[in-house]
Scaffold this motif. Structure first.
Motif, PDB file in Angstrom:
ATOM      1  N   THR A  88      -0.374   4.519  -1.747  1.00  0.00           N
ATOM      2  CA  THR A  88      -1.507   5.132  -1.047  1.00  0.00           C
ATOM      3  C   THR A  88      -1.051   5.784   0.241  1.00  0.00           C
ATOM      4  O   THR A  88      -1.543   6.861   0.623  1.00  0.00           O
ATOM      5  CB  THR A  88      -2.581   4.070  -0.758  1.00  0.00           C
ATOM      6  N   ALA A 139      -1.397   9.663   1.212  1.00  0.00           N
ATOM      7  CA  ALA A 139      -2.038  10.076   2.464  1.00  0.00           C
ATOM      8  C   ALA A 139      -1.190  11.117   3.186  1.00  0.00           C
ATOM      9  O   ALA A 139      -1.724  12.083   3.752  1.00  0.00           O
ATOM     10  CB  ALA A 139      -2.267   8.864   3.363  1.00  0.00           C
ATOM     11  N   HIS A 165       0.823  -1.217   0.000  1.00  0.00           N
ATOM     12  CA  HIS A 165       0.000   0.000   0.000  1.00  0.00           C
ATOM     13  C   HIS A 165       0.858   1.269   0.000  1.00  0.00           C
ATOM     14  O   HIS A 165       0.372   2.349   0.337  1.00  0.00           O
ATOM     15  CB  HIS A 165      -0.904   0.023   1.239  1.00  0.00           C
ATOM     16  N   ILE A 207      -6.547   3.166   4.977  1.00  0.00           N
ATOM     17  CA  ILE A 207      -5.096   3.379   4.893  1.00  0.00           C
ATOM     18  C   ILE A 207      -4.773   4.834   5.249  1.00  0.00           C
ATOM     19  O   ILE A 207      -3.788   5.113   5.954  1.00  0.00           O
ATOM     20  CB  ILE A 207      -4.589   3.015   3.491  1.00  0.00           C
ATOM     21  N   GLU A 236      -8.926   2.444   0.829  1.00  0.00           N
ATOM     22  CA  GLU A 236      -8.033   3.604   0.752  1.00  0.00           C
ATOM     23  C   GLU A 236      -8.250   4.549   1.934  1.00  0.00           C
ATOM     24  O   GLU A 236      -7.295   5.126   2.466  1.00  0.00           O
ATOM     25  CB  GLU A 236      -8.254   4.350  -0.569  1.00  0.00           C
ATOM     26  N   ASN A 237      -9.507   4.689   2.348  1.00  0.00           N
ATOM     27  CA  ASN A 237      -9.789   5.578   3.476  1.00  0.00           C
ATOM     28  C   ASN A 237      -9.239   5.015   4.784  1.00  0.00           C
ATOM     29  O   ASN A 237      -8.783   5.767   5.656  1.00  0.00           O
ATOM     30  CB  ASN A 237     -11.297   5.816   3.590  1.00  0.00           C
ATOM     31  N   PHE A 247     -10.448   9.602   1.558  1.00  0.00           N
ATOM     32  CA  PHE A 247     -10.102   9.033   0.261  1.00  0.00           C
ATOM     33  C   PHE A 247     -11.308   8.250  -0.256  1.00  0.00           C
ATOM     34  O   PHE A 247     -12.078   7.693   0.530  1.00  0.00           O
ATOM     35  CB  PHE A 247      -8.902   8.091   0.386  1.00  0.00           C
TER      36      PHE A 247
END
Length: 293
Positions: free
Chosen positions: A16, A20, A13, A139, A136-137, A131
């Motif tokens: 991502t 972030a 990840h 992470i 994704e959110n 996100f």
């Protein structure tokens, strides 16, 4: 939550995670991020078996609310059987209902880790920072929790041996170590002294090695001999760099060749002219970078 099952390792990840970190700087600014220079202290979230379960959980929740500067937020903590480690109901506030997995009734020292992630959800919700997509959110939330000083608890909750395992959060142990290392390099902090899990320490060491690589890529002067040689070859051909390279060449409107590369602190891409030694300042996180272009 990995509870006895396999634990994923490596950096699946990473892109991502880096996005972030960039999003945090864009939403908060470097000045706000610097207000989080002090991590959550181990003593403030300590939880022993003799503590009252519900009173102790509320005490730790209040500490997390304090850390994330949410003075008007009130967390109501309960326990129930579920698959995930915890869940928070993101309503308008000021009261937020947090449910913790029943597992934490007997694994109380990890309650702080679970609450850190959930309170970070509340913090990002109030910021309006999210996100697209659930994975994704999550992470983003793990990254924010760690970069803002509470996520070392999530990494310390990682334990693995030949017969059992436990890991909280959506990042791999090494990715937690990477984000924690990025924070440590920013604030000159040594979180390794807080770890009770030897596996967490190992993951942090690996993450630190990966984090240091970000500042050792050309055109930064900290790049190694092999990287500088590859960069010089790509520059001579005055074309876009290979896909695996972190930098890319392109002329500006006046035809002058420039190179773009990610800032090793916030990962926003920076553009500088190709003209030898150059000092650049990232416009997002204000990091001053020494380059040899």
């Amino acid at each position: 939550m990995a509870n006895g099952g396999p634990v994923q390792h490596g950096y699946p990840h990473l892109e991502t995670v880096r996005a972030a970190v960039t999003a945090l700087y864009r939403r908060l600014s470097r000045d706000t991020i610097e207000t989080f220079s002090a991590s959550v202290a181990p003593a403030d979230v300590a939880f022993c078996d003799t503590d009252d379960l519900h009173l102790g959980a509320q005490r730790v929740a209040r500490e997390m609310v304090r850390h994330f500067r949410l003075p008007d937020a009130r967390l109501i903590v309960g326990f129930r059987e579920m698959t995930h480690a915890a869940n928070v109901e993101l309503a308008a506030g000021p009261e937020y209902f947090v449910e913790l997995n029943d597992r934490f009734r007997t694994h109380r020292r990890d309650i702080g880790a679970a609450l850190a992630h959930e309170v970070a959800h509340v913090y990002l919700h109030r910021l309006g920072l999210a996100f697209p997509g659930t994975a994704e959110n999550e992470i983003l939330t793990d990254t924010a929790t760690t970069y803002l000083g509470a996520g070392w608890l999530l990494l310390d909750a990682y334990r693995e041996d030949g017969v059992s395992s436990q890991k909280l959060g959506y990042l791999t142990p090494e990715e937690f170590g990477y984000v924690l290392a990025k924070r440590a390099l920013l604030f000159q902090e040594d979180p390794s002294v807080w770890f009770t899990s030897p596996q967490a320490y190992t993951a942090y060491v690996k993450g630190m090695a990966r984090a240091r690589q970000d500042g050792q890529q050309p055109p930064l002067t900290g790049a190694g001999w092999a990287g500088r040689r590859r960069y010089a070859h790509d520059r001579r051909h005055a074309s876009t760099a290979p896909p695996a390279a972190p930098y890319a060449f392109a002329p500006d409107s006046g035809g002058r060749l420039g190179v773009t590369f990610p800032c090793p602190t916030c990962h926003q891409r920076i553009r500088v002219p190709v003209r030898g030694r150059v000092r650049a300042r990232c416009g997002l996180c204000r990091t001053v970078l020494e380059c040899d272009t």
